[in-house]
Design a protein around this motif. Sequence first.
Motif, short mmCIF file in Angstrom:
data_model
loop_
_atom_site.label_atom_id
_atom_site.label_comp_id
_atom_site.label_asym_id
_atom_site.label_seq_id
_atom_site.Cartn_x
_atom_site.Cartn_y
_atom_site.Cartn_z
N ALA A 144 0.83 -1.20 0.00
CA ALA A 144 0.00 0.00 0.00
C ALA A 144 0.87 1.26 0.00
O ALA A 144 0.54 2.26 -0.63
N PHE A 145 2.01 1.17 0.72
CA PHE A 145 2.93 2.32 0.77
C PHE A 145 3.43 2.64 -0.62
O PHE A 145 3.44 3.81 -1.04
N TYR A 146 3.87 1.63 -1.38
CA TYR A 146 4.39 1.88 -2.72
C TYR A 146 3.28 2.35 -3.67
O TYR A 146 3.53 3.16 -4.56
N ALA A 147 2.06 1.84 -3.48
CA ALA A 147 0.95 2.29 -4.31
C ALA A 147 0.68 3.77 -4.08
O ALA A 147 0.46 4.54 -5.02
N VAL A 181 22.80 7.46 -3.91
CA VAL A 181 22.86 7.54 -2.46
C VAL A 181 21.65 6.81 -1.85
O VAL A 181 21.74 6.25 -0.75
N ILE A 182 20.55 6.79 -2.57
CA ILE A 182 19.36 6.06 -2.09
C ILE A 182 19.66 4.56 -2.06
O ILE A 182 19.31 3.85 -1.11
N SER A 183 20.35 4.07 -3.10
CA SER A 183 20.75 2.66 -3.11
C SER A 183 21.71 2.38 -1.96
O SER A 183 21.67 1.29 -1.36
N ALA A 235 9.79 12.04 -6.67
CA ALA A 235 8.79 11.31 -5.90
C ALA A 235 9.19 9.86 -5.70
O ALA A 235 9.02 9.30 -4.61
N ASP A 236 9.76 9.25 -6.73
CA ASP A 236 10.21 7.85 -6.63
C ASP A 236 11.35 7.71 -5.63
O ASP A 236 11.34 6.81 -4.78
N LEU A 237 12.32 8.60 -5.70
CA LEU A 237 13.46 8.54 -4.78
C LEU A 237 13.02 8.80 -3.34
O LEU A 237 13.50 8.15 -2.41
N ARG A 238 12.11 9.74 -3.17
CA ARG A 238 11.59 10.01 -1.82
C ARG A 238 10.91 8.77 -1.24
O ARG A 238 11.06 8.45 -0.06
N ARG A 287 11.47 5.60 -2.00
CA ARG A 287 12.47 4.58 -1.67
C ARG A 287 13.21 4.93 -0.37
O ARG A 287 13.46 4.06 0.46
N GLU A 288 13.53 6.19 -0.22
CA GLU A 288 14.22 6.61 1.00
C GLU A 288 13.33 6.40 2.22
O GLU A 288 13.79 5.90 3.27
#
Length: 335
Positions: free
Chosen positions: A3-6, A317-319, A184-187, A189-190
């Motif tokens: 749900a978080f990723y959605a 840096v996210i990885s 938004a995608d990087l945020r 993942r972080e």
Amino acid sequence: MRAFYALAALTAFATAAEAEATKYPLTLENCGVEVTFDKAPASTVSLGQAATEILYSLDLADKVAGTGVWFSDVLPRFAEVNAKVERLADNDPSFESIVAKRPDVVIAQYEWHVGPQGIVGTREQFRDLGINTYILPTDCVGKDNSKGSDGTRIEPFTTETLYETITELGQIFDDQDKAAALVADLRAREAAAKEKVAAMKIDDISAVFWFSSPELDLDPYVAGRKGAPGYIMSVLGVKNVVESDEEWPTVGWETIARANSTVIVAAEMTRRRFEADDIEKKKAFLASDPVASQMEAVKKNRVVTLTSDSMEPGIRVISGIEELANALASYGLAQ
């Protein structure tokens, strides 16, 4: 978690949908210099792997006429597009080689390449030839680059500066939709990595990040408190045993060994400027050196390998946050 990723995906879509087209002329304050773009650049030369990979992430590979300053292989998903872009040099390309590509703008990861004392060229030299310059804010916001190539952080790096960098590049190239979606995608993942580590309830963990060394038996370049590795550690609740504010200070192995960090994070790269750029030589040194070999991290095989670019303030840096979190979990350090 699903749900978080959605929710993150919906946020990315909504953010991108709200982005507006750039209104030119666009004027930005960039590392203490006012730069103006009359239109979206048709071509660029990028200096620094983090800069190049951000451009590729924004689907701007067709605008990249040449690259320089590489530390490791390009991210696998960009291998095909990168193969079509001329590499002017593995390390520092010449001023002449860049000018020959006739770019509209030179985008540099580091101010020491294109700055007041730029070793590749100064901003004035490029401007005199009608070439604009843009230095990633990740290398100058909250940082003093006036002394030494690596500079000194006045304020700790945070990924907010990375997201600002991506947003500004989206404005420059008039593709704010893709920039907003990438941020938004990087945020997301972080945030997910932070959530994962918070659940581990890790306590009293320390680390040292070893980038390289001019010679294996000389003091290594390790991460100071306020750079990208310092941010990675702060996110994960890990103490940095190196207290310097320099980006990559040299610290003696005797001092590092006395701190006896829980883990050692060693950089892996394809660059071979120094002997210690080779990760296998790093590992051999740790196992055989009479001082380093006595560290808890070495004895308990807690040596984490991260690509050097995960230690730089770029998208990787996210990885780095994700991979170090996974390593800590694998060592059974969670409460």
